[in-house]
Design an enzyme around this catalytic site. Structure first.
Site, short mmCIF file in Angstrom:
data_model
loop_
_atom_site.label_atom_id
_atom_site.label_comp_id
_atom_site.label_asym_id
_atom_site.label_seq_id
_atom_site.Cartn_x
_atom_site.Cartn_y
_atom_site.Cartn_z
N LEU A 1 12.32 0.72 2.66
CA LEU A 1 11.49 0.95 3.84
C LEU A 1 10.61 2.21 3.68
N TYR B 1 3.87 -5.78 2.77
CA TYR B 1 2.76 -6.71 3.08
C TYR B 1 2.92 -8.04 2.34
N SER C 1 -0.68 -6.53 -11.55
CA SER C 1 -1.94 -6.29 -10.85
C SER C 1 -3.12 -6.42 -11.81
N LEU D 1 -10.47 -1.97 1.28
CA LEU D 1 -11.65 -2.37 2.06
C LEU D 1 -11.29 -3.12 3.35
N ARG E 1 -15.41 -8.07 -5.95
CA ARG E 1 -13.98 -8.27 -6.23
C ARG E 1 -13.58 -9.70 -5.91
N LYS F 1 2.33 -0.41 -14.07
CA LYS F 1 2.27 -1.88 -14.21
C LYS F 1 2.21 -2.27 -15.69
N ASN G 1 -7.28 -9.15 -5.47
CA ASN G 1 -7.27 -8.33 -4.24
C ASN G 1 -6.73 -9.11 -3.05
N ASP H 1 -13.95 3.65 -9.49
CA ASP H 1 -14.28 2.26 -9.14
C ASP H 1 -15.05 1.57 -10.27
N PRO I 1 -14.81 7.64 -7.11
CA PRO I 1 -14.46 7.86 -8.52
C PRO I 1 -13.44 6.82 -8.99
N ASN J 1 7.67 2.27 2.71
CA ASN J 1 6.30 1.94 3.17
C ASN J 1 6.30 0.68 4.05
N TYR K 1 -0.60 4.72 -11.37
CA TYR K 1 -0.12 3.45 -10.78
C TYR K 1 -0.31 2.30 -11.76
P1 NAD Z 1 3.88 -2.62 0.29
O1 NAD Z 1 3.92 -1.15 0.16
O2 NAD Z 1 3.49 -3.22 1.60
O3 NAD Z 1 5.27 -3.25 -0.16
C1 NAD Z 1 6.07 -2.66 -1.16
C2 NAD Z 1 7.47 -2.54 -0.60
O4 NAD Z 1 8.32 -1.96 -1.58
C3 NAD Z 1 7.53 -1.67 0.65
O5 NAD Z 1 8.20 -2.39 1.67
C4 NAD Z 1 8.34 -0.45 0.20
O6 NAD Z 1 9.12 0.06 1.25
C5 NAD Z 1 9.17 -1.04 -0.93
N1 NAD Z 1 9.64 -0.12 -1.96
C6 NAD Z 1 8.92 0.80 -2.67
N2 NAD Z 1 9.73 1.41 -3.55
C7 NAD Z 1 10.95 0.89 -3.40
C8 NAD Z 1 12.21 1.09 -4.04
N3 NAD Z 1 12.37 2.00 -5.03
N4 NAD Z 1 13.26 0.34 -3.66
C9 NAD Z 1 13.14 -0.58 -2.67
N5 NAD Z 1 12.00 -0.81 -2.02
C10 NAD Z 1 10.92 -0.08 -2.39
O7 NAD Z 1 2.90 -3.16 -0.86
P2 NAD Z 1 2.41 -4.64 -1.16
O8 NAD Z 1 0.93 -4.64 -1.01
O9 NAD Z 1 3.22 -5.62 -0.42
O10 NAD Z 1 2.71 -4.71 -2.71
C11 NAD Z 1 3.85 -5.37 -3.23
C12 NAD Z 1 3.80 -5.29 -4.76
O11 NAD Z 1 2.59 -5.90 -5.19
C13 NAD Z 1 3.77 -3.86 -5.29
O12 NAD Z 1 4.55 -3.82 -6.48
C14 NAD Z 1 2.31 -3.63 -5.61
O13 NAD Z 1 2.13 -2.70 -6.66
C15 NAD Z 1 1.89 -5.02 -6.05
N6 NAD Z 1 0.44 -5.25 -5.91
C16 NAD Z 1 -0.17 -5.05 -4.69
C17 NAD Z 1 -1.54 -5.24 -4.56
C18 NAD Z 1 -2.25 -4.98 -3.27
O14 NAD Z 1 -3.48 -4.82 -3.28
N7 NAD Z 1 -1.57 -4.98 -2.12
C19 NAD Z 1 -2.29 -5.67 -5.67
C20 NAD Z 1 -1.63 -5.88 -6.89
C21 NAD Z 1 -0.25 -5.66 -7.00
C1 WQD Z 2 -12.66 -3.08 -2.92
C2 WQD Z 2 -14.15 -2.78 -2.94
C3 WQD Z 2 -14.68 -0.44 -3.19
C4 WQD Z 2 -12.96 0.80 0.67
C5 WQD Z 2 -7.32 -1.62 -5.32
C6 WQD Z 2 -6.50 -1.06 -6.45
C7 WQD Z 2 -5.93 -2.16 -7.29
C8 WQD Z 2 -5.18 -3.20 -6.43
C9 WQD Z 2 -5.98 -3.63 -5.25
C10 WQD Z 2 -2.82 -2.77 -6.48
C11 WQD Z 2 -14.58 -1.76 -3.99
C12 WQD Z 2 -15.12 -0.95 -1.84
C13 WQD Z 2 -13.38 0.06 -0.44
C14 WQD Z 2 -13.94 1.39 1.51
C15 WQD Z 2 -15.67 0.44 0.12
N1 WQD Z 2 -3.95 -2.68 -5.92
N2 WQD Z 2 -14.71 -0.12 -0.70
N3 WQD Z 2 -15.26 1.17 1.21
O1 WQD Z 2 -10.38 -0.85 -5.63
O2 WQD Z 2 -10.64 -3.35 -6.05
O3 WQD Z 2 -8.40 -2.39 -5.89
O4 WQD Z 2 -6.50 -2.51 -4.54
O5 WQD Z 2 -2.56 -3.19 -7.56
O6 WQD Z 2 -5.09 -1.57 -8.22
O7 WQD Z 2 -7.33 -0.22 -7.24
O8 WQD Z 2 -9.74 -2.56 -3.84
O9 WQD Z 2 -10.01 -2.70 -1.40
O10 WQD Z 2 -9.93 -0.41 -2.47
O11 WQD Z 2 -11.94 -1.84 -2.83
O12 WQD Z 2 -16.87 0.26 -0.11
O13 WQD Z 2 -13.63 2.08 2.48
O14 WQD Z 2 -14.51 -2.20 -1.67
O15 WQD Z 2 -15.60 0.45 -3.73
O16 WQD Z 2 -15.84 -2.14 -4.46
P1 WQD Z 2 -9.89 -2.21 -5.41
P2 WQD Z 2 -10.34 -1.83 -2.55
#
Ligand code: NAD
Ligand code: WQD
Length: 342
Positions: A33, A11, A124, A199, A230, A152, A178, A294, A292, A35, A148
């Site tokens: 790939l 993403y 994150s 969400l 958020r 980080k 977020n 949150d 749980p 995810n 998770y």
């Molecule tokens: P995503 O799952 O869409 O992308 C992660 C990618 O990493 C995927 O394409 C997956 O196939 C690949 N991957 C996983 N393990 C791998 C490995 N060992 N080798 C090669 N490829 C691998 O997730 P995203 O939302 O795009 O997140 C990207 C990064 O940002 C992640 O590290 C995630 O923890 C971090 N992040 C995401 C969020 C969020 O809410 N989306 C928030 C904070 C941090």
């Molecule tokens: C947002 C708000 C929920 C779904 C998570 C990870 C965090 C980061 C980002 C990677 C909250 C509420 C959600 C639903 C709801 N990822 N909610 N109904 O929890 O802030 O963060 O994603 O690093 O580590 O914990 O994001 O989108 O899950 O929730 O009411 O079906 O929406 O309670 O208040 P969150 P979220």
């Protein structure tokens, strides 16, 4: 510069690839790939009119990374590869520690072999745990509440130690708040497998009629309307943050940490209303139990990224709603299915 994007098919990776290519950089992707779909990168090529070099490679495999770096002249690495589902990490901690920590350690070793010094890492806001105060500055206390988040925290510590041991390294950890929304083209966006955890993908699937209603996880928090607050950041702004971090890597050495967020909080019910206003589609919801783990409120102090990286979020939650809906409507089955109209 030529940038290796690990996890670049995901993403955030695909949106970052678009912004890097549009800023004139070259992009090499290494992704297992696990995810994501390779089709997402073909869409990046359609948006930008530029080629992406893709390697189906797992970052825990040093030989695979050596092959990638032998084939391409890479100047810097953006490490996004990782598993990211909080609930899954609680159920499968070993898988999360093995994948996320091993990928970073292997990448850092192989970068060393190739003399690569510049690294941007996807951290994150989860590293703040339940924050004592908001907005949250980078100096706030750190805590992890799930495996998770612990990966980080551990990785940030490892990067800190690496930078202390070798002053020629230039490392930036970006603590994302977020990320939401999609590219305005509607060609790429978030493509969760199974029931969405987050969400916005859930709201989009309710709007699309794939799910009956949104469960709002509690309305008795200490917030203006009782629902969780958020810092929702448009994924295109987040992607631009990586370009900004790379542009400013040369400014200093060591391991630096920046929040990427808007500095504004939005509640769950406000998100529902903004989505309905932006799309004209009704989103039925029911208030359910708290989820749980949150927390009530979480939003960034993004001052440091503004000052040092000249980065600021420009897009709104309403923009993200419109863009997420364009993506969802045009690609009801994500990258696995054909886009509507094709
Ligand atoms: P995503 O799952 O869409 O992308 C992660 C990618 O990493 C995927 O394409 C997956 O196939 C690949 N991957 C996983 N393990 C791998 C490995 N060992 N080798 C090669 N490829 C691998 O997730 P995203 O939302 O795009 O997140 C990207 C990064 O940002 C992640 O590290 C995630 O923890 C971090 N992040 C995401 C969020 C969020 O809410 N989306 C928030 C904070 C941090
Ligand atoms: C947002 C708000 C929920 C779904 C998570 C990870 C965090 C980061 C980002 C990677 C909250 C509420 C959600 C639903 C709801 N990822 N909610 N109904 O929890 O802030 O963060 O994603 O690093 O580590 O914990 O994001 O989108 O899950 O929730 O009411 O079906 O929406 O309670 O208040 P969150 P979220």
């Amino acid at each position: 510069m030529n940038v290796l994007l690990t996890g670049g098919a995901g993403y955030i990776g695909t949106h970052t690839a678009v912004e890097l290519l549009e800023a004139g950089h070259g992009v090499v992707v290494a992704d297992s790939l696990v995810n994501s779909h390779e089709e997402a990168l073909r869409r990046v090529e359609r948006i930008t009119g530029r080629a992406v070099a893709f390697h189906h490679a797992d970052c825990t495999d040093p030989d695979a990374l050596r092959r990638v770096l032998s084939e391409h002249e890479v100047d810097a690495v953006v490490h996004l590869a990782g598993l990211k589902a909080v609930g899954e990490s609680v159920a499968q901690p070993l898988r999360y520690y093995r994948n996320n920590l091993d990928a970073l350690l292997t990448l850092a070793e192989v970068m060393g072999e190739f003399g690569l010094r510049d690294l941007v890492f996807s951290s994150s806001a989860t590293v703040y745990g339940d924050p004592g105060t908001v907005p949250i500055p980078e100096s706030a206390g750190l805590e992890s509440t799930n495996p998770y988040g612990t990966t980080k925290l551990f990785i940030e510590q490892i990067l800190h130690d690496l930078a202390a041991a070798d002053p020629s390294l230039r490392i930036v950890s970006l603590r994302y708040f977020n990320p939401i929304g999609a590219h305005p083209s509607g060609l790429i966006g978030e493509d969760p497998q199974g029931v969405p955890n987050n969400l916005f993908p859930y709201i989009a699937q309710v709007a699309a009629g794939r799910r009956e209603y949104l469960g709002v996880f509690g309305d008795d928090y200490d917030t203006p309307d009782g629902t969780g607050v958020r810092d929702y950041l448009h994924v295109v702004d987040l992607a631009r943050g990586h370009v900004a971090a790379l542009d400013h890597l040369a400014d200093s050495t060591g391991h630096r940490v920046y929040n990427l967020g808007t500095g504004r909080g939005t509640s769950v019910l406000e998100c529902v209303r903004l989505f309905e206003e932006a799309t004209g589609v009704h989103v039925p919801y029911r208030v359910t139990e708290r989820r749980p783990g949150d927390i009530a409120v979480c939003y960034a102090d993004p001052t440091a990224a503004g000052r040092d990286l000249a980065w600021k979020a420009r897009l709104t939650v309403a923009d993200a709603c419109a863009d997420a809906w364009r993506w969802q409507s045009a690609n009801p089955r994500g990258f696995a299915g054909p886009p509507t109209g094709s």
